[in-house]
Scaffold this motif. Structure first.
Motif, short mmCIF file in Angstrom:
data_model
loop_
_atom_site.label_atom_id
_atom_site.label_comp_id
_atom_site.label_asym_id
_atom_site.label_seq_id
_atom_site.Cartn_x
_atom_site.Cartn_y
_atom_site.Cartn_z
N LEU A 1 0.82 -1.20 0.00
CA LEU A 1 0.00 0.00 0.00
C LEU A 1 0.86 1.26 0.00
O LEU A 1 0.56 2.23 -0.72
N ILE A 2 1.91 1.25 0.81
CA ILE A 2 2.79 2.42 0.85
C ILE A 2 3.41 2.66 -0.52
O ILE A 2 3.46 3.81 -1.01
N SER A 3 3.88 1.60 -1.16
CA SER A 3 4.46 1.74 -2.49
C SER A 3 3.45 2.32 -3.47
O SER A 3 3.77 3.19 -4.29
N MET B 1 11.63 1.94 3.52
CA MET B 1 11.39 2.14 2.09
C MET B 1 11.80 3.56 1.73
O MET B 1 11.83 4.45 2.55
N THR B 2 12.10 3.75 0.45
CA THR B 2 12.48 5.06 -0.03
C THR B 2 11.25 5.93 -0.15
O THR B 2 10.27 5.56 -0.81
N GLY B 3 11.19 7.07 0.52
CA GLY B 3 10.05 7.96 0.46
C GLY B 3 10.14 8.86 -0.68
O GLY B 3 10.12 9.94 -0.89
N ARG C 1 5.88 10.06 3.45
CA ARG C 1 7.32 9.81 3.30
C ARG C 1 7.94 9.33 4.60
O ARG C 1 8.82 8.47 4.59
N ALA C 2 7.46 9.86 5.72
CA ALA C 2 8.00 9.42 7.01
C ALA C 2 7.62 7.96 7.29
O ALA C 2 8.44 7.19 7.81
N LEU C 3 6.39 7.60 6.97
CA LEU C 3 5.97 6.20 7.17
C LEU C 3 6.80 5.27 6.29
O LEU C 3 7.22 4.19 6.74
#
Length: 472
Positions: free
Chosen positions: A447-449, A470-472, A462-464
């Motif tokens: 989901l973040i990706s 992972m790269t933000g 980006r912080a999460l």
């Protein structure tokens, strides 16, 4: 899955044959269920084709009860090889699975679907007017929650070495807490998502359990009275859940098979039921939906669970719930809801505040509702998932792990609706409850990706991503 050497294609119509024979003998579905050991609802599912009636052991049971020639359901008179039953006791036919895919650590199909559909859904306009569960404010946590070490990686590596008997120096079977007390501590740590502690305690418990069980010493400790092999089986079942959650299916298969064998040796219906449930999950994640259904529903029909009182009822409900999720993976929303309703009825029948001693998270009406959130998303109906989530307060869920799972499931549903901010809020809520688990779960990372590549990013996103490595 078990297969007759001369099975024919007519086996797919076995439900029709069973129904015709039952009606010809003027039996109700309840009466046939008594003859075969299945509930009336399960007989109905077999007859209507909701549950695949393809397992040879089940087919032969119905043939014997209704005096149906086995050729009528596509079987030959030659009986296949018999295998130890997952439910213990006398040998019985058991679905023969294809070998697990050991050459790759395969993610759950749902997680792959979430990643693919998130890229599409989050690039479209946000849907309006949908019910959403109460969300925490979207606040920055970049300074409050620094990126931790990798306790999940340490836990999985520790389980691998303990299961393979590697690097066990310094592990003593003498002194310390008795094994059952160690198991209770492990379950408490798992329920609380305390993976740094679990990385030390669970591999040690598995090693110690093997040493005591292999030595033939059946004394688990002063006043405890639980044999080491029973504790070891329960420890393996905790390990299976963790390995499934974090995507290590090869180790999950190994742990599940060891738990199954220990349960079979003990003739313990509750242990066997949970081992079957975990094997059904692994089968589903390998894409073997028919086998997963057969394993879960066959285990749920074990008469031993009906003799096991409230815990047996809860285990039956967990198995039916697992079958419901498997049906959801095929896109069959009505079938999923029918099975979920059956699981909910079993949960509601436990009126005395049920606690399942061998399950992290227990089995209650609230946990059934939690399960349905993810199942509705799997059927492709995230709106229905959000309606279910809105009706369920996370505070009703019995453990931190289950509450974090609630927010993770809400995040998945919001992502598929294209609701970026709501998806992020839900992930941050999960992180506040269980940061290590949230950072490590493949579904959340997907989901973040998806959020990172599909549109605008924010400081919180980006912080999460950074806290998740992972790269933000």
């Amino acid at each position: 899955m078990s297969s007759d050497p001369r099975a024919h294609t007519s086996i797919s119509a076995a439900g029709v044959v069973v129904r015709r024979a039952r009606l010809g003998r003027q039996l109700t579905q309840a009466q046939l269920g008594q003859l075969t050991g299945y509930s009336p609802a399960q007989v109905s599912r077999y007859e209507r084709g909701v549950s695949p009636l393809t397992d040879v052991a089940v087919l032969r049971r119905f043939c014997a009860a209704l005096d149906i020639p086995v050729a009528d359901v596509g079987l030959s008179e030659i009986r296949p090889e018999r295998h130890p039953s997952i439910t213990g006791g006398a040998p019985a036919l058991y679905p023969r699975l294809a070998p697990p895919r050991l050459n790759t650590l395969r993610r759950d199909t749902q997680e792959d679907d979430v990643r693919r559909r998130t890229f599409l859904a989050l690039s479209a306009a946000s849907a309006a007017g949908l019910p959403t569960p109460e969300q925490p404010p979207l606040i920055s946590t970049s300074l409050a929650m620094p990126k931790p070490a990798d306790p999940v990686g340490a836990l999985v590596a520790g389980l691998r070495d303990a299961m393979l008997g590697i690097d066990g120096t310094g592990i003593s079977v003498k002194g310390g807490l008795p094994l059952p007390s160690q198991l209770r501590l492990v379950v408490e740590q798992d329920s609380g998502c305390r993976y740094s502690e679990l990385a030390r305690s669970l591999p040690t418990l598995i090693r110690t359990g093997h040493q005591l069980a292999d030595s033939g010493d059946l004394a688990a400790g002063p006043g405890e009275g639980v044999p080491p092999d029973v504790v070891l089986a329960q420890a393996y079942l905790v390990a299976v859940r963790i390995l499934i959650k974090f995507g290590d299916q090869p180790l999950g298969w190994m742990a599940a098979d060891r738990a199954r064998q220990l349960a079979s040796d003990r003739d313990d219906a509750l242990l066997a039921g949970e081992a079957a449930r975990q094997m059904a999950v692994l089968a589903r994640r390998s894409g073997w939906t028919d086998q997963a259904m057969s394993i879960a529903l066959t285990a749920a029909a074990d008469p031993g669970l009906r003799r096991a009182g409230r815990e047996g009822t809860a285990m039956r409900g967990l198995l039916v719930q697992s079958a419901a999720y498997t049906v959801a993976k095929t896109g069959d929303g009505p079938g999923m809801r029918e099975l979920t309703a059956e699981a909910a009825a079993l949960a509601n029948s436990l009126t005395d505040g049920p606690l399942v001693r061998r399950q992290v998270g227990g089995f209650t009406p609230a946990t059934v509702a939690l399960h349905r959130i993810s199942a509705e998303t799997s059927t492709g109906d995230p709106a229905a998932a959000l309606v279910t989530a809105q009706a369920l307060s996370p505070a009703r869920l019995p453990t931190i792990e289950r509450r974090a799972r609630y927010w993770a499931d809400v995040a998945s549903a919001q992502a598929l609706r294209g609701n970026r901010d709501e998806c992020l809020r839900a992930m941050l809520a999960a992180e506040q409850l269980a940061p290590v688990e949230t950072h490590a779960r493949p579904a959340i990372r997907a989901l973040i990706s998806g959020l990172l590549v599909s549109g605008r990013t924010t400081t919180d996103l980006r912080a999460l991503a950074a806290r998740s490595g992972m790269t933000g």
